[in-house]
Design a protein around this motif. Structure first.
Motif, short mmCIF file in Angstrom:
data_model
loop_
_atom_site.label_atom_id
_atom_site.label_comp_id
_atom_site.label_asym_id
_atom_site.label_seq_id
_atom_site.Cartn_x
_atom_site.Cartn_y
_atom_site.Cartn_z
N GLN A 59 0.84 -1.19 0.00
CA GLN A 59 0.00 0.00 0.00
C GLN A 59 0.88 1.25 0.00
OE1 GLN A 59 -2.86 0.17 3.13
NE2 GLN A 59 -3.27 -2.01 3.07
N PRO A 60 0.29 2.38 -0.40
CA PRO A 60 1.03 3.64 -0.27
C PRO A 60 1.36 3.90 1.20
CG PRO A 60 -0.90 3.94 -1.65
CD PRO A 60 -1.00 2.57 -1.04
N ARG A 61 2.37 4.69 1.42
CA ARG A 61 2.88 4.95 2.77
C ARG A 61 2.00 5.95 3.52
NH1 ARG A 61 9.06 6.91 3.69
NH2 ARG A 61 9.06 6.75 5.94
N PRO A 62 1.51 5.60 4.71
CA PRO A 62 0.75 6.57 5.50
C PRO A 62 1.69 7.63 6.08
CG PRO A 62 0.79 4.45 6.62
CD PRO A 62 1.54 4.29 5.34
N MET A 63 1.28 8.88 6.01
CA MET A 63 2.07 9.99 6.57
C MET A 63 1.13 10.98 7.24
SD MET A 63 4.78 11.10 3.65
CE MET A 63 5.69 9.91 2.70
N TYR A 64 1.61 11.53 8.34
CA TYR A 64 0.90 12.65 8.95
C TYR A 64 1.30 13.91 8.18
CZ TYR A 64 -0.16 9.68 12.92
OH TYR A 64 -0.64 8.66 13.72
N TRP A 65 0.38 14.84 8.08
CA TRP A 65 0.71 16.10 7.43
C TRP A 65 0.15 17.25 8.25
CZ3 TRP A 65 -3.58 18.89 6.13
CH2 TRP A 65 -4.76 18.18 5.90
N ALA A 66 0.82 18.38 8.12
CA ALA A 66 0.39 19.60 8.79
C ALA A 66 0.52 20.74 7.79
CB ALA A 66 1.25 19.88 10.02
N LEU A 67 -0.56 21.47 7.62
CA LEU A 67 -0.55 22.63 6.74
C LEU A 67 -0.44 23.88 7.60
CD1 LEU A 67 -0.90 23.64 3.78
CD2 LEU A 67 -3.33 23.93 4.33
N THR A 68 0.61 24.66 7.36
CA THR A 68 0.76 25.93 8.07
C THR A 68 0.40 27.04 7.09
OG1 THR A 68 3.07 26.41 7.49
CG2 THR A 68 2.70 24.92 9.36
N ASP A 69 0.47 28.28 7.55
CA ASP A 69 0.20 29.39 6.65
C ASP A 69 1.32 29.60 5.64
OD1 ASP A 69 1.96 30.22 8.60
OD2 ASP A 69 0.95 32.11 9.02
N ARG A 93 4.06 26.54 0.41
CA ARG A 93 2.71 26.56 -0.17
C ARG A 93 2.67 27.19 -1.55
NH1 ARG A 93 -1.92 27.67 4.34
NH2 ARG A 93 -3.28 27.62 2.52
N GLU A 94 3.53 28.20 -1.78
CA GLU A 94 3.45 28.91 -3.06
C GLU A 94 3.91 28.05 -4.25
OE1 GLU A 94 7.25 30.12 -0.95
OE2 GLU A 94 5.15 30.18 -0.39
N VAL A 95 4.57 26.93 -4.00
CA VAL A 95 5.02 26.07 -5.12
C VAL A 95 4.15 24.82 -5.26
CG1 VAL A 95 7.40 26.89 -4.98
CG2 VAL A 95 6.74 24.77 -3.79
N THR A 96 3.08 24.73 -4.48
CA THR A 96 2.20 23.56 -4.55
C THR A 96 0.84 23.92 -5.13
OG1 THR A 96 1.39 23.88 -2.30
CG2 THR A 96 3.29 22.45 -2.56
N LEU A 138 -7.94 20.41 3.08
CA LEU A 138 -6.61 20.65 2.52
C LEU A 138 -6.72 21.13 1.08
CD1 LEU A 138 -3.48 20.42 2.69
CD2 LEU A 138 -3.76 18.09 1.81
N ALA A 139 -7.52 20.44 0.28
CA ALA A 139 -7.67 20.81 -1.12
C ALA A 139 -8.25 22.21 -1.28
CB ALA A 139 -8.55 19.79 -1.84
N SER A 140 -9.10 22.62 -0.37
CA SER A 140 -9.71 23.95 -0.47
C SER A 140 -8.73 25.07 -0.09
CB SER A 140 -10.96 24.05 0.39
OG SER A 140 -10.63 24.06 1.76
N ARG A 141 -7.68 24.73 0.65
CA ARG A 141 -6.72 25.74 1.12
C ARG A 141 -5.48 25.87 0.24
NH1 ARG A 141 -7.19 26.51 7.25
NH2 ARG A 141 -9.16 25.53 7.74
N ILE A 142 -5.28 24.93 -0.68
CA ILE A 142 -4.13 24.98 -1.58
C ILE A 142 -4.63 25.38 -2.96
CG2 ILE A 142 -2.34 23.59 -2.70
CD1 ILE A 142 -2.04 22.02 -0.18
N ALA A 143 -3.81 26.13 -3.69
CA ALA A 143 -4.19 26.61 -5.02
C ALA A 143 -4.54 25.43 -5.93
CB ALA A 143 -3.04 27.40 -5.62
#
Length: 146
Positions: A59-69, A93-96, A138-143
């Motif tokens: 399976q794909p690797r589970p990872m925790y993620w944190a989105l900051t400003d 964030r500006e490159v994602t 997450l999808a709503s907060r990233i371009a």
């Protein structure tokens, strides 16, 4: 994600934050993809070597993620304890950008592709059923991807 895991993740993130940087959301996702060919080969090989007594899945690797400003941070999900481990990636964030969400295998979860400028291939993010709301957030907060 339960409160205890969230607090553990926030403790892992805290020393990495720049002055004034704020955590917006945190969760867990499976990152990457595994081809059908690799899944079949692994299952067949393990089944043959163990005379069918053990079945292995890849399976794909589970990872925790944190989105900051300012950044999107990915942390190892330690398999023995389930606790957040070491920092694996930090993406500004500006490159994602992110592709529209779609249903994952069997329609139980959601998946998207995170594109990073300058990289040929994006990161496939799969959000299991318990984490679908965080995936949408997450999808709503990233371009959006072009």
């Amino acid at each position: 994600m339960n409160n205890r895991r969230k607090q553990q993740l926030l403790q892992s993130v805290a020393p990495l934050l720049a002055q004034g940087e704020q955590v917006e959301i945190t969760s867990l996702a499976k990152v990457g993809s595994v081809s059908v060919k690799r899944r079949v080969l692994t299952t067949a090989l393990v089944g043959a070597l163990t005379a069918g007594t053990v079945i292995a899945t890849v399976q794909p690797r589970p990872m925790y993620w944190a989105l900051t400003d300012r950044r999107l941070l990915f942390f190892e999900a330690t398999t023995t304890t389930g606790r957040p481990g070491k920092l694996l990636m930090a993406l500004p964030r500006e490159v994602t950008s992110v592709a529209p969400m779609k249903k994952a295998l069997l329609g139980l979860g959601l998946q998207t592709v995170l594109t990073v400028q300058g990289q040929e291939q994006g990161l496939k993010l799969t959000f299991p059923p318990a984490y679908k709301a965080a995936g949408r957030d997450l999808a709503s907060r990233i371009a959006p991807a072009a």
